[in-house]
Scaffold this motif. Structure first.
Motif, PDB file in Angstrom:
ATOM      1  N   LEU A  97      67.528  52.782  63.588  1.00 42.65           N
ATOM      2  CA  LEU A  97      66.947  53.308  65.113  1.00 42.65           C
ATOM      3  C   LEU A  97      67.955  53.888  66.271  1.00 42.65           C
ATOM      4  O   LEU A  97      67.605  54.826  66.925  1.00 42.65           O
ATOM      5  CB  LEU A  97      65.772  52.281  65.807  1.00 42.65           C
ATOM      6  N   LYS A  98      68.746  53.183  65.916  1.00 39.82           N
ATOM      7  CA  LYS A  98      70.112  53.207  66.935  1.00 39.82           C
ATOM      8  C   LYS A  98      70.885  54.734  66.667  1.00 39.82           C
ATOM      9  O   LYS A  98      71.261  55.593  67.428  1.00 39.82           O
ATOM     10  CB  LYS A  98      71.190  51.845  67.132  1.00 39.82           C
ATOM     11  N   LEU A  99      70.779  55.093  65.421  1.00 44.75           N
ATOM     12  CA  LEU A  99      71.540  56.283  65.565  1.00 44.75           C
ATOM     13  C   LEU A  99      70.281  57.553  65.517  1.00 44.75           C
ATOM     14  O   LEU A  99      70.649  58.596  65.828  1.00 44.75           O
ATOM     15  CB  LEU A  99      71.707  56.220  63.818  1.00 44.75           C
ATOM     16  N   MET A 100      68.698  57.213  65.649  1.00 40.69           N
ATOM     17  CA  MET A 100      68.100  58.091  65.427  1.00 40.69           C
ATOM     18  C   MET A 100      68.356  58.717  67.328  1.00 40.69           C
ATOM     19  O   MET A 100      68.547  59.557  67.599  1.00 40.69           O
ATOM     20  CB  MET A 100      66.633  57.736  65.210  1.00 40.69           C
ATOM     21  N   MET A 101      67.978  57.096  68.196  1.00 42.63           N
ATOM     22  CA  MET A 101      68.589  57.938  69.338  1.00 42.63           C
ATOM     23  C   MET A 101      69.239  58.521  70.129  1.00 42.63           C
ATOM     24  O   MET A 101      69.856  59.175  70.549  1.00 42.63           O
ATOM     25  CB  MET A 101      67.848  56.184  69.951  1.00 42.63           C
ATOM     26  N   GLU A 102      70.063  57.969  69.226  1.00 45.58           N
ATOM     27  CA  GLU A 102      71.731  58.398  69.264  1.00 45.58           C
ATOM     28  C   GLU A 102      71.964  60.204  68.574  1.00 45.58           C
ATOM     29  O   GLU A 102      72.260  61.427  69.607  1.00 45.58           O
ATOM     30  CB  GLU A 102      72.947  58.009  68.539  1.00 45.58           C
TER      31      GLU A 102
ATOM     32  N   PRO B 116      71.123  57.697  73.677  1.00 45.38           N
ATOM     33  CA  PRO B 116      71.471  56.394  73.420  1.00 45.38           C
ATOM     34  C   PRO B 116      70.734  55.343  74.022  1.00 45.38           C
ATOM     35  O   PRO B 116      70.378  55.326  74.956  1.00 45.38           O
ATOM     36  CB  PRO B 116      72.722  56.196  73.325  1.00 45.38           C
ATOM     37  N   GLN B 117      70.554  54.074  73.693  1.00 36.32           N
ATOM     38  CA  GLN B 117      69.975  53.131  74.053  1.00 36.32           C
ATOM     39  C   GLN B 117      70.727  52.035  73.888  1.00 36.32           C
ATOM     40  O   GLN B 117      71.630  51.223  72.799  1.00 36.32           O
ATOM     41  CB  GLN B 117      68.518  52.682  73.261  1.00 36.32           C
ATOM     42  N   THR B 118      70.826  50.783  74.996  1.00 38.91           N
ATOM     43  CA  THR B 118      71.443  49.341  74.437  1.00 38.91           C
ATOM     44  C   THR B 118      70.647  48.853  73.760  1.00 38.91           C
ATOM     45  O   THR B 118      69.551  49.125  72.947  1.00 38.91           O
ATOM     46  CB  THR B 118      71.257  48.341  76.091  1.00 38.91           C
TER      47      THR B 118
ATOM     48  N   ALA C 227      50.616  59.945  72.886  1.00 34.42           N
ATOM     49  CA  ALA C 227      49.572  60.956  73.694  1.00 34.42           C
ATOM     50  C   ALA C 227      48.046  60.317  73.955  1.00 34.42           C
ATOM     51  O   ALA C 227      47.808  60.863  74.706  1.00 34.42           O
ATOM     52  CB  ALA C 227      48.726  61.272  72.169  1.00 34.42           C
ATOM     53  N   ALA C 228      48.483  59.003  74.006  1.00 31.26           N
ATOM     54  CA  ALA C 228      47.406  58.221  74.990  1.00 31.26           C
ATOM     55  C   ALA C 228      47.863  58.249  76.313  1.00 31.26           C
ATOM     56  O   ALA C 228      46.976  57.503  77.225  1.00 31.26           O
ATOM     57  CB  ALA C 228      46.728  57.447  74.518  1.00 31.26           C
ATOM     58  N   GLY C 229      48.622  58.702  76.726  1.00 33.44           N
ATOM     59  CA  GLY C 229      49.249  57.700  77.845  1.00 33.44           C
ATOM     60  C   GLY C 229      50.234  56.599  78.385  1.00 33.44           C
ATOM     61  O   GLY C 229      49.846  56.146  78.885  1.00 33.44           O
ATOM     62  N   GLU C 230      50.137  55.478  77.072  1.00 30.59           N
ATOM     63  CA  GLU C 230      49.962  54.576  77.197  1.00 30.59           C
ATOM     64  C   GLU C 230      51.587  53.753  77.141  1.00 30.59           C
ATOM     65  O   GLU C 230      51.626  52.780  76.497  1.00 30.59           O
ATOM     66  CB  GLU C 230      49.764  53.634  75.694  1.00 30.59           C
ATOM     67  N   LEU C 231      52.300  54.870  77.278  1.00 31.98           N
ATOM     68  CA  LEU C 231      53.667  54.263  77.527  1.00 31.98           C
ATOM     69  C   LEU C 231      54.829  54.539  78.729  1.00 31.98           C
ATOM     70  O   LEU C 231      54.454  55.513  80.048  1.00 31.98           O
ATOM     71  CB  LEU C 231      55.225  55.224  75.747  1.00 31.98           C
ATOM     72  N   ALA C 232      55.409  53.218  79.940  1.00 34.38           N
ATOM     73  CA  ALA C 232      56.122  54.006  80.440  1.00 34.38           C
ATOM     74  C   ALA C 232      57.185  55.182  80.767  1.00 34.38           C
ATOM     75  O   ALA C 232      57.317  55.299  79.604  1.00 34.38           O
ATOM     76  CB  ALA C 232      56.825  52.988  80.555  1.00 34.38           C
ATOM     77  N   GLU C 233      56.882  55.578  81.758  1.00 32.91           N
ATOM     78  CA  GLU C 233      57.727  57.329  81.545  1.00 32.91           C
ATOM     79  C   GLU C 233      59.316  56.901  81.215  1.00 32.91           C
ATOM     80  O   GLU C 233      59.721  57.757  80.327  1.00 32.91           O
ATOM     81  CB  GLU C 233      57.765  57.898  83.175  1.00 32.91           C
ATOM     82  N   ASP C 234      59.806  56.198  81.679  1.00 38.34           N
ATOM     83  CA  ASP C 234      60.720  55.671  81.309  1.00 38.34           C
ATOM     84  C   ASP C 234      61.813  54.762  80.127  1.00 38.34           C
ATOM     85  O   ASP C 234      62.397  54.680  79.544  1.00 38.34           O
ATOM     86  CB  ASP C 234      62.053  55.260  82.508  1.00 38.34           C
ATOM     87  N   SER C 235      60.589  54.866  78.932  1.00 42.71           N
ATOM     88  CA  SER C 235      60.757  53.921  78.107  1.00 42.71           C
ATOM     89  C   SER C 235      61.495  54.173  77.009  1.00 42.71           C
ATOM     90  O   SER C 235      61.411  55.710  77.109  1.00 42.71           O
ATOM     91  CB  SER C 235      59.292  53.045  77.001  1.00 42.71           C
ATOM     92  N   GLY C 236      62.132  54.066  75.680  1.00 42.01           N
ATOM     93  CA  GLY C 236      62.849  54.646  75.560  1.00 42.01           C
ATOM     94  C   GLY C 236      61.651  55.151  73.732  1.00 42.01           C
ATOM     95  O   GLY C 236      62.190  56.228  73.216  1.00 42.01           O
ATOM     96  N   LEU C 237      60.659  54.137  73.620  1.00 41.63           N
ATOM     97  CA  LEU C 237      59.727  55.509  73.004  1.00 41.63           C
ATOM     98  C   LEU C 237      58.664  56.564  73.624  1.00 41.63           C
ATOM     99  O   LEU C 237      58.781  57.277  73.203  1.00 41.63           O
ATOM    100  CB  LEU C 237      58.075  53.635  72.547  1.00 41.63           C
ATOM    101  N   SER C 238      59.395  56.128  74.759  1.00 38.10           N
ATOM    102  CA  SER C 238      58.403  57.964  75.154  1.00 38.10           C
ATOM    103  C   SER C 238      59.627  58.309  75.424  1.00 38.10           C
ATOM    104  O   SER C 238      59.608  59.950  75.220  1.00 38.10           O
ATOM    105  CB  SER C 238      58.375  57.832  77.207  1.00 38.10           C
ATOM    106  N   VAL C 239      60.735  58.038  75.440  1.00 40.22           N
ATOM    107  CA  VAL C 239      61.875  59.436  75.007  1.00 40.22           C
ATOM    108  C   VAL C 239      61.430  60.090  73.752  1.00 40.22           C
ATOM    109  O   VAL C 239      62.321  61.142  73.893  1.00 40.22           O
ATOM    110  CB  VAL C 239      63.042  58.389  75.448  1.00 40.22           C
TER     111      VAL C 239
END
Length: 233
Positions: free
Chosen positions: A110-115, A120-122, A154-166
């Motif tokens: 997951l770290k590699l994916m976000m990079e 990149p995420q902590t 798609a359902a708008g259930e993720l916080a705008e600044d969350s890692g999953l939303s990104v």
């Protein structure tokens, strides 16, 4: 040896339970943390007793071995809000970052994916990303949990600044809201369901026609090659 001691204790407990031996009380020196130790010992004895009883029942043929659930997951029937094309894109992305080819995306993958997505995420943020959709609590993502990311997006259930939303936003997969979940009434939902079914069948037909066309072209190329080959004989 710890293993020999444990084996001896288990053997003695079985003999006591079968009446071959009488239990012997052992004096415990001191009384410090007495109640806590008694509680811990009682819980351990209870658990051990249950396991021994269960093993006896299995040995005597009174019980059955319980197999783990082998429920088959079908993304096309469970995630009907997405088209076959969308799910195939998600599967392609999942496999791309499943470096170990074990059908899971772990913390490092997951770290590699976000990079690669240039977001990149902590370490803590990555753990929280997994935790948000980790239904089986194994600290990694299987394909179903990976699809949950896009369902929540798609359902708008993720916080705008969350890692999953990104992750959902930066992927090349369009997760705009589709399907029956946006319908306002039962009849609208039925119409949407019919349309979804028709679209699903149309996509299958298109895939079959594309494969059929590809096979026909291969057949024509083979025939042309054989004809050319015979001309030189």
């Amino acid at each position: 040896m710890a293993s020999d001691e444990l084996s001896s204790k288990l053997s003695r407990r079985l003999q006591i339970e079968e009446g071959a031996e009488e239990p012997v009380a052992v004096d415990q020196p001191g009384h410090q943390n007495g109640s806590e130790e008694k509680s811990t010992t009682a819980n351990a004895d209870s658990e051990l007793g249950a396991k021994l009883q269960r093993r006896e029942e299995l040995n005597e043929g009174q019980g059955e071995h319980v197999q783990p659930s082998m429920k088959v997951f079908n993304p096309y029937t469970e995630f009907k809000e997405f088209s076959r094309h969308q799910i195939k894109d998600m599967e392609k992305m999942f496999k791309k970052y499943d470096i170990e080819r074990d059908n899971f995306i772990d913390l490092m993958e997951l770290k590699l994916m976000m990079e690669k997505l240039e977001a990149p995420q902590t370490h803590m943020a990555l753990k929280n990303m997994i935790k948000e959709v980790d239904e089986d609590l194994d600290n990694k993502l299987n394909f179903r949990e990976f699809l949950l990311i896009f369902r929540k997006a798609a359902a708008g259930e993720l916080a705008e600044d969350s890692g999953l939303s990104v992750l959902a936003r930066l992927s090349e997969i369009d997760v705009s809201e589709e399907g029956v979940k946006g319908a306002k009434s039962f009849f609208e939902a039925k119409v949407h369901a019919i349309n979804e079914s028709n679209r699903f069948e149309a996509e299958i037909r298109q895939e079959q026609e594309a494969k059929k066309k590809q096979l026909e072209e291969q057949k024509q190329r083979r025939a042309a090659f054989k004809e050319l080959q015979s001309a030189f004989k």
